[in-house]
Design an enzyme around this catalytic site. Structure first.
Site, PDB file in Angstrom:
ATOM      1  N   HIS A 101       3.762  78.618 -20.735  1.00 26.52           N
ATOM      2  CA  HIS A 101       3.790  77.354 -20.008  1.00 26.52           C
ATOM      3  C   HIS A 101       4.303  76.251 -20.914  1.00 26.52           C
ATOM      4  O   HIS A 101       4.263  76.346 -22.148  1.00 26.52           O
ATOM      5  CB  HIS A 101       2.399  76.997 -19.461  1.00 26.52           C
ATOM      6  CG  HIS A 101       1.423  76.550 -20.517  1.00 26.52           C
ATOM      7  ND1 HIS A 101       1.292  75.235 -20.897  1.00 26.52           N
ATOM      8  CD2 HIS A 101       0.533  77.249 -21.278  1.00 26.52           C
ATOM      9  CE1 HIS A 101       0.366  75.136 -21.836  1.00 26.52           C
ATOM     10  NE2 HIS A 101      -0.108  76.344 -22.091  1.00 26.52           N
ATOM     11  N   CYS A 102       4.832  75.171 -20.293  1.00 22.67           N
ATOM     12  CA  CYS A 102       5.208  73.969 -21.026  1.00 22.67           C
ATOM     13  C   CYS A 102       4.218  72.873 -20.639  1.00 22.67           C
ATOM     14  O   CYS A 102       3.057  73.178 -20.349  1.00 22.67           O
ATOM     15  CB  CYS A 102       6.657  73.576 -20.734  1.00 22.67           C
ATOM     16  SG  CYS A 102       7.017  73.329 -18.994  1.00 22.67           S
ATOM     17  N   ALA A 103       4.645  71.634 -20.599  1.00 24.13           N
ATOM     18  CA  ALA A 103       3.699  70.544 -20.350  1.00 24.13           C
ATOM     19  C   ALA A 103       3.231  70.485 -18.910  1.00 24.13           C
ATOM     20  O   ALA A 103       2.118  70.031 -18.635  1.00 24.13           O
ATOM     21  CB  ALA A 103       4.318  69.206 -20.745  1.00 24.13           C
TER      22      ALA A 103
END
Length: 486
Positions: free
Chosen positions: A26-28
């Site tokens: 995942h990213c932000a």
């Protein structure tokens, strides 16, 4: 705190289960999946989950927008999945490459070269757009004069803003050669030095090269039996890209064959000097040759019997020209047309192409308006494009997803067809984008507004339609922009 247990469990089922997941991270704000088969993901059902704000496929990755609490969702998802959730973004990216075509991998390389430069390009785009208004728009309330012509303060502001504007765009080759060496894992300071040699003040500025070449007044390095033109490559993309790649591969080669105890001395020297020579003898001239060829084709197209067809082709493919940097050659064509006839039919199509890119970005913003990270790119890029500077829009948004870029090309092609069919003319080279109507000849004003409407509506509608029918939505490019993909 939100309870993601049920949604996480349901998402695992809707993406095709553990057996369909090669990697996940995942990213932000988003979950990033490298799926074995993207078609097994039930997009409609996934987007109906209360925790999900949207989905899209990019660079072979299936991405699910969760929002700022994505890390908590990710933790819940890990409890139900047998797939390791310790994968990094690079792991997922590598796993997703099996879903990419060869041309996507090439575009990914180009995108990753430009990605670190995008923040500067966005700033430069906004600055140039603002300066276009200050010095290019004549206001009736000011006696049909520009703001800088009547206001000493804004004239000073305009001159001051050219300091960062010039640094960003005229010296763009420095950023490109640096970024190529960064991408290919070679010595970045050598890339910077190579870029500086392409824009050195010792060289003839690229913007004056066309006239100097025509008049035979190009300065040269004289080596007795032969000479080399001293031409700079300000704002040029292809010469810088070619030179950076040449430098990187030269360094890789010499690191393999030069003994380690001599590496510090010989490798930089044997890499940089040949790269500089190649840039000014082969690679740079190839870029100029391409630009000159395009100029001749454009002039023939505008004056030929199939000018209506040329309008569609030029309108559709002007944006790819911007990617290469060869679009700067059109300024010489515009100037020549204005000198010969008093007007130019080329500039209106350029302004319409700017608008088409802005509208495609606006459509992407509309679809991702709940994604705060995405808004950091889409809104400034749309504004910049509407003010006549499209690099932020293309490198930051439309090329990243591909289908908005295609939608913009179609919209621009349609507007270009209208422009040449009805012989829309501009009085001068002026402000691009939405303010472009200010330099349009009065007799062409009505049809130009029609073409503008087409350039606004068609790309916007097509971008939304392509997303809805999943046309090219899995062909995106994974951009690694530090403040965007966290």
């Amino acid at each position: 705190m939100a309870d993601f247990k049920q949604d996480a469990k349901e998402l695992l089922r809707l993406v095709g289960g553990d057996e369909n997941i090669n990697a996940v991270t995942h990213c932000a704000t988003r979950l990033r999946f490298a799926l074995a088969d993207n078609n097994k993901a039930n997009v409609e059902a996934i987007e109906a989950l209360p925790s999900v704000k949207g989905t899209f496929t990019q660079a072979g990755q299936f991405q699910v927008i969760i929002g700022n609490e994505v890390s908590k969702f990710y933790e819940e998802f890990a409890k139900f999945s047998n797939v390791t959730t310790t994968s990094t973004k690079e792991d997922v990216k590598a796993a997703a490459e099996v879903n990419q075509a060869w041309w996507q991998r090439i575009m990914t390389f180009l995108a990753e070269v430009f990605a670190p430069i995008i923040p500067a390009i966005i700033v430069g785009g906004l600055i140039l757009g603002f300066r276009n208004i200050l010095e290019g728009v004549e206001f009736s309330r000011l006696g049909n004069q520009t703001i800088v012509a009547v206001s000493p303060f804004w004239n000073g502001v305009n001159h001051f803003l050219w300091l960062p504007g010039e640094a960003i765009f005229h010296f763009l080759p420095v950023g490109i050669t640096w970024s190529v060496t960064r991408k290919l894992g070679t010595t970045q300071i050598l890339g910077i030095v190579l870029g500086i040699t392409l824009v050195s003040p010792q060289l003839l500025n690229a913007y004056g090269a066309a006239g100097a070449l025509a008049s035979g007044e190009v300065p040269q390095w004289n080596f007795g039996s032969f000479s080399i033109d001293m031409i700079g490559y300000q704002a040029q993309v292809l010469p810088a890209m070619f030179a950076g790649v040449a430098l990187s591969y030269l360094e890789r080669f010499w690191r393999k064959v030069v003994p380690e105890y001599l590496s510090m001395i010989l490798v930089p020297f044997l890499s940089l000097l040949p790269a500089v020579i190649l840039a000014h003898t082969i690679l740079g001239p190839i870029g100029w040759w391409l630009g000159d060829l395009i100029s001749k084709v454009v002039l023939a197209g505008l004056s030929g019997p199939l000018s209506w067809l040329f309008g569609a082709i030029f309108g559709g493919f002007y944006s790819p020209l911007v990617i290469t940097g060869l679009h700067h050659m059109t300024n010489a064509i515009d100037s020549q047309l204005i000198a010969d006839t008093g007007t130019t039919g080329l500039w209106p199509m350029i302004a319409l192409s700017n608008i088409a890119q802005g509208s495609a970005v606006l459509a992407v913003w509309w679809m991702t308006r709940h994604d705060a990270e995405e808004n950091q790119i889409t809104l400034p890029s749309a504004i910049s494009a509407y003010l006549g500077v499209t690099e932020p829009a293309m490198f930051g948004v439309t090329l990243k997803y591909v289908y908005p870029f295609v939608a913009a090309m179609i919209g621009s092609a349609t507007a270009g067809l209208i422009s040449t069919t009805f012989n829309i003319q501009s009085n001068s080279i002026g402000v691009g984008g939405l303010p472009g109507f200010l330099v349009i000849h009065i007799d062409s004003m009505g049809m130009f507004f029609v073409a503008m409407a087409v350039a606004i509506v068609v790309p916007f509608v097509l971008t939304l339609t392509f997303k809805r029918i999943n046309f090219l939505t899995d062909k995106g490019i994974d951009l690694n922009i530090p403040f965007f993909n966290k």
